[in-house]
Each structure stands twice: as C-alpha cells, then as structure tokens.
Scaffold this motif. Structure first.
Motif, PDB file in Angstrom:
ATOM      1  N   LEU A  65      11.858  31.979  -6.309  1.00  0.00           N
ATOM      2  CA  LEU A  65      11.974  33.241  -5.566  1.00  0.00           C
ATOM      3  C   LEU A  65      12.327  34.381  -6.515  1.00  0.00           C
ATOM      4  O   LEU A  65      11.769  35.484  -6.421  1.00  0.00           O
ATOM      5  N   ILE A  75       7.939  39.468 -10.658  1.00  0.00           N
ATOM      6  CA  ILE A  75       6.548  39.926 -10.649  1.00  0.00           C
ATOM      7  C   ILE A  75       6.403  41.136  -9.739  1.00  0.00           C
ATOM      8  O   ILE A  75       5.759  42.130 -10.082  1.00  0.00           O
ATOM      9  N   PHE A  76       7.026  41.058  -8.568  1.00  0.00           N
ATOM     10  CA  PHE A  76       6.976  42.158  -7.601  1.00  0.00           C
ATOM     11  C   PHE A  76       7.534  43.434  -8.222  1.00  0.00           C
ATOM     12  O   PHE A  76       6.897  44.502  -8.184  1.00  0.00           O
ATOM     13  N   VAL A  81       3.813  32.995  -3.100  1.00  0.00           N
ATOM     14  CA  VAL A  81       3.611  33.253  -4.528  1.00  0.00           C
ATOM     15  C   VAL A  81       2.191  33.747  -4.773  1.00  0.00           C
ATOM     16  O   VAL A  81       1.968  34.735  -5.490  1.00  0.00           O
ATOM     17  N   THR A 110       1.688  37.477  -3.708  1.00  0.00           N
ATOM     18  CA  THR A 110       2.288  38.473  -4.601  1.00  0.00           C
ATOM     19  C   THR A 110       1.562  38.538  -5.931  1.00  0.00           C
ATOM     20  O   THR A 110       1.269  39.632  -6.430  1.00  0.00           O
ATOM     21  N   VAL A 111       1.227  37.371  -6.514  1.00  0.00           N
ATOM     22  CA  VAL A 111       0.607  37.390  -7.845  1.00  0.00           C
ATOM     23  C   VAL A 111      -0.757  38.060  -7.786  1.00  0.00           C
ATOM     24  O   VAL A 111      -1.071  38.947  -8.596  1.00  0.00           O
ATOM     25  N   VAL A 146       9.191  35.369  -8.452  1.00  0.00           N
ATOM     26  CA  VAL A 146       8.270  36.174  -7.655  1.00  0.00           C
ATOM     27  C   VAL A 146       8.805  37.592  -7.531  1.00  0.00           C
ATOM     28  O   VAL A 146       8.046  38.566  -7.589  1.00  0.00           O
ATOM     29  N   VAL A 169       1.554  43.007  -2.425  1.00  0.00           N
ATOM     30  CA  VAL A 169       2.609  42.862  -3.435  1.00  0.00           C
ATOM     31  C   VAL A 169       3.956  42.563  -2.770  1.00  0.00           C
ATOM     32  O   VAL A 169       4.588  41.550  -3.082  1.00  0.00           O
ATOM     33  N   PRO A 170       4.434  43.412  -1.823  1.00  0.00           N
ATOM     34  CA  PRO A 170       5.699  43.040  -1.171  1.00  0.00           C
ATOM     35  C   PRO A 170       5.546  41.936  -0.135  1.00  0.00           C
ATOM     36  O   PRO A 170       6.507  41.221   0.126  1.00  0.00           O
ATOM     37  N   PHE A 185       1.075  30.286  -8.395  1.00  0.00           N
ATOM     38  CA  PHE A 185       0.916  31.249  -9.484  1.00  0.00           C
ATOM     39  C   PHE A 185      -0.464  31.129 -10.121  1.00  0.00           C
ATOM     40  O   PHE A 185      -1.179  32.117 -10.268  1.00  0.00           O
ATOM     41  N   THR A 222      -0.346  41.867  -7.152  1.00  0.00           N
ATOM     42  CA  THR A 222       0.145  42.630  -8.297  1.00  0.00           C
ATOM     43  C   THR A 222      -0.931  42.816  -9.349  1.00  0.00           C
ATOM     44  O   THR A 222      -1.182  43.939  -9.815  1.00  0.00           O
ATOM     45  N   LEU A 223      -1.622  41.718  -9.715  1.00  0.00           N
ATOM     46  CA  LEU A 223      -2.614  41.825 -10.786  1.00  0.00           C
ATOM     47  C   LEU A 223      -3.753  42.751 -10.375  1.00  0.00           C
ATOM     48  O   LEU A 223      -4.175  43.618 -11.146  1.00  0.00           O
ATOM     49  N   VAL A 272      -7.691  38.806 -17.499  1.00  0.00           N
ATOM     50  CA  VAL A 272      -7.250  40.063 -16.906  1.00  0.00           C
ATOM     51  C   VAL A 272      -6.693  41.020 -17.956  1.00  0.00           C
ATOM     52  O   VAL A 272      -7.035  42.203 -17.974  1.00  0.00           O
ATOM     53  N   VAL A 276       6.517  38.391  -1.464  1.00  0.00           N
ATOM     54  CA  VAL A 276       7.967  38.209  -1.588  1.00  0.00           C
ATOM     55  C   VAL A 276       8.576  38.052  -0.205  1.00  0.00           C
ATOM     56  O   VAL A 276       9.477  37.228   0.013  1.00  0.00           O
ATOM     57  N   GLY A 319       5.262  44.772 -10.960  1.00  0.00           N
ATOM     58  CA  GLY A 319       4.058  45.365 -10.390  1.00  0.00           C
ATOM     59  C   GLY A 319       4.341  46.726  -9.795  1.00  0.00           C
ATOM     60  O   GLY A 319       3.607  47.698 -10.024  1.00  0.00           O
ATOM     61  N   ILE A 320       5.434  46.835  -9.023  1.00  0.00           N
ATOM     62  CA  ILE A 320       5.772  48.111  -8.398  1.00  0.00           C
ATOM     63  C   ILE A 320       6.049  49.163  -9.472  1.00  0.00           C
ATOM     64  O   ILE A 320       5.596  50.318  -9.374  1.00  0.00           O
TER      65      ILE A 320
END
Lengths: 180, 139
Positions: free
Chosen positions: A146, A152-153, B118, B121-122, A149, B72-73, B37, B125-126, A57, B76, A156-157
């Motif tokens: 948690l 990462i969130f 997980v 979200t992963v 994650v 993404v959210p 992940f 996001t990517l 990626v 979580v 990303g945002i």
C-alpha cells in the motif's frame, strides 16, 4: 558474463557519445540487457518491469523530451577530473562492500533464515496462493505494498502538477506589467 | 508516421496480444510470475505503443485523459478501501480473511482485489505522465 560485457560496452558508449538521440536509444538497449540479466537471475517479474518501463515507456518519454529540447549535448565547461574521482571512489567503496556479502544463494544467511522459511512453508496453507512473491507482497506485507502504491500515486501527481501547471498559465492573458 | 503501413499492421497484430498478456500477468499473478505492478506497466506500454503509431489524438479517444487521471487516485482508493472493508468486517486493517467463505479463500480474493488497485494506479500514472509529456509540444 556476455551480458555484463555488453552492459559495460553500452555504458562506455553512453559516456562517450554527445548525440543525445543515440544516448537515449543506448539507454533502451541498456535496459533490455538489464532485463536479460534479471531473467538469468530468475527474477522474471523484475525483468518484465525493467523491459517495459526502462526500455519502453521511459525511452519514449526521453524521446518526447528531446523533441522539446535540442539533441546535442553541450561541451562541458569544467574538467572531468573531480566527477571522475567521485565516481571511481564510489564504485570502489561499493566493490569493497560486496566482499562482505555472503555468496550468492547461500542457505545460512539472515535473508534465508529469518521469516522466509515461514512464508515458503505456509503460503499455500494461509492463502492458497502458490506464488510466494504474490502472497508476500499483497497479503503478508500488504502495508508495504500500500505504501508503494501511494509512492507511485504521489510521484505521478507531482509530475502531473509540474507539467500541467505551466500549460494553464501559457494560453492565458499576458502577464501584467509590473506596477510602479 | 501515420502513413506507414508496416507499422500500423504490426501494431494491429501486436496490441491485442499485449492486452491479453497484461491481463494474463494480472490474473495469473497468484500462480506465475507477475502481479498488478507488472500488468499495469505492460498495459501502459500498450497505450504508449498505440499512441506512437496512430497518433496521440486517436489514443486519447480510446483512453481519455480524464479517465487516466481519475485512475491514478482510484487505484490507491481501491487498495485502501479493501483495508477499510476488512476493518468493517471486524478484522485488522488489510487482513483479507473475512472476504471469502473460509480464511484461505478470503485471502485469495483480497489479494486479487488489491492487485487490481495496484494495476489501476500504475497504468494511470504512467499513461498520464506520457500524455502530459507528449501533449506539451503541441501548443
């Protein structure tokens, strides 16, 4: 050893080359070699992540960035002596630091004597999950995961806001002139 | 790129296996190496691969950007929501014991649910970052 030699060769290539396209591809190769090193060290899940994120990626993202900018690195405007000194000094400090580490895989280190034996002995009894990495990550240390994650969130945002925020401004009306 | 037969055929052969591998890593995570992940990363790499070969538009038809940005959210939310559910069932936050018949199976189900969070979200996001990076040059 072969892998580490190849890693060093690829790193030298990255440092020497000025063509950024080649540098990005070498970066992908570097990630693949790193993933192989992780497999040698028996960390298969880390290797999986490194191969798909590092070599897959992020190489694609770098290429997408190169498409938007130019692909030739500009000539440096200052002498490389000070950065070279900082890099060598940091490397030396890290190498000196490794001398104080216990030998690889030693049984009497804090990492292997503190809570690790409890996890290894009780994972099946507590959670019926034979893979201790999973039970530690998701159950014993669920709070940590948690938090990861959430990191990462958040990242990303943040990236999305940076990249998308400008796009909304662009097609809009021309910027109003400064009033006098 | 779109006219390149070799790439397209190779992608068509590879992509189902990548998806199966991602799901294997996800749901086999308690037994073998991997987990949410790793599976999320592989799934995202699959979408990126598809977008490279077949173009961004066709990838966004299958995986729309809105869905990706919601993922993404959402992941979580799933993870934190599992914690809230265990609070409501009278346990500590993120203690999965009350989910199953006995404490052990409860832990197992909890781990599976959390790993799905997980993964979501992963992957989200990517892929979202990839979409917004690649979509930038096309205006």
């Amino acid at each position: 050893m072969v892998l580490l030699t190849l890693l060093a060769a690829v790193t030298l290539g990255i440092v020497r080359l000025r063509n950024l396209f080649a540098v990005v591809i070498l970066g992908g190769i570097y990630s693949f070699l790193m993933a192989s090193v992780m497999i040698v060290l028996d960390a298969v899940d880390v290797a999986m992540t490194e191969a798909s994120v590092g070599a897959g990626v992020s190489t694609v993202l770098m290429l997408a960035t190169l498409y938007l900018t130019k692909s030739q690195e500009s000539e440096p405007t200052h002498t490389p002596l000070l950065p070279l000194f900082v890099a060598v000094a940091t490397g030396a400090v890290l190498v000196i630091g490794t001398f104080a580490l216990p030998p690889f895989g030693a049984a009497d280190t804090p990492a292997n004597t503190h809570v690790a034996p409890y996890y290894l002995e009780n994972s099946i009894r507590d959670t019926l999950v034979p893979n201790v990495v999973t039970s530690v990550l998701a159950s014993y240390r669920g709070f940590d995961t948690l938090g990861e994650v959430t990191v990462i969130f958040t990242a990303g945002i943040a990236v999305l806001m940076l990249l998308k925020g400008r796009r909304q401004v662009k097609p809009g009306p021309k910027r109003p002139r400064i009033r006098r | 790129m779109k006219l390149d037969v070799v790439f397209r055929i190779a992608a068509k052969i590879f992509i189902p296996f990548m998806l199966v591998f991602a799901l294997y890593v996800q749901f086999h995570g308690e037994l073998g190496p991997g987990g949410g992940f790793q599976a999320g990363v592989v799934a995202a790499a699959m979408v990126v691969f598809y977008a490279i070969i077949f173009g961004l538009e066709s990838a966004q038809k299958i995986v729309p950007p809105r869905v990706v940005e919601l993922m993404v959210p959402a992941g979580v939310g799933i993870f934190a929501g599992v914690g809230v559910v265990s609070l409501l069932l009278g346990e500590n936050y993120l203690n999965y014991s009350p989910f199953g018949g006995d404490s052990q199976h409860g832990q197992e189900y909890g781990i599976i649910l959390v790993e799905i969070g997980v993964l979501v979200t992963v992957t989200g996001t990517l892929v979202a970052i990839f979409y917004s990076f690649v979509g930038r040059g096309r205006e």
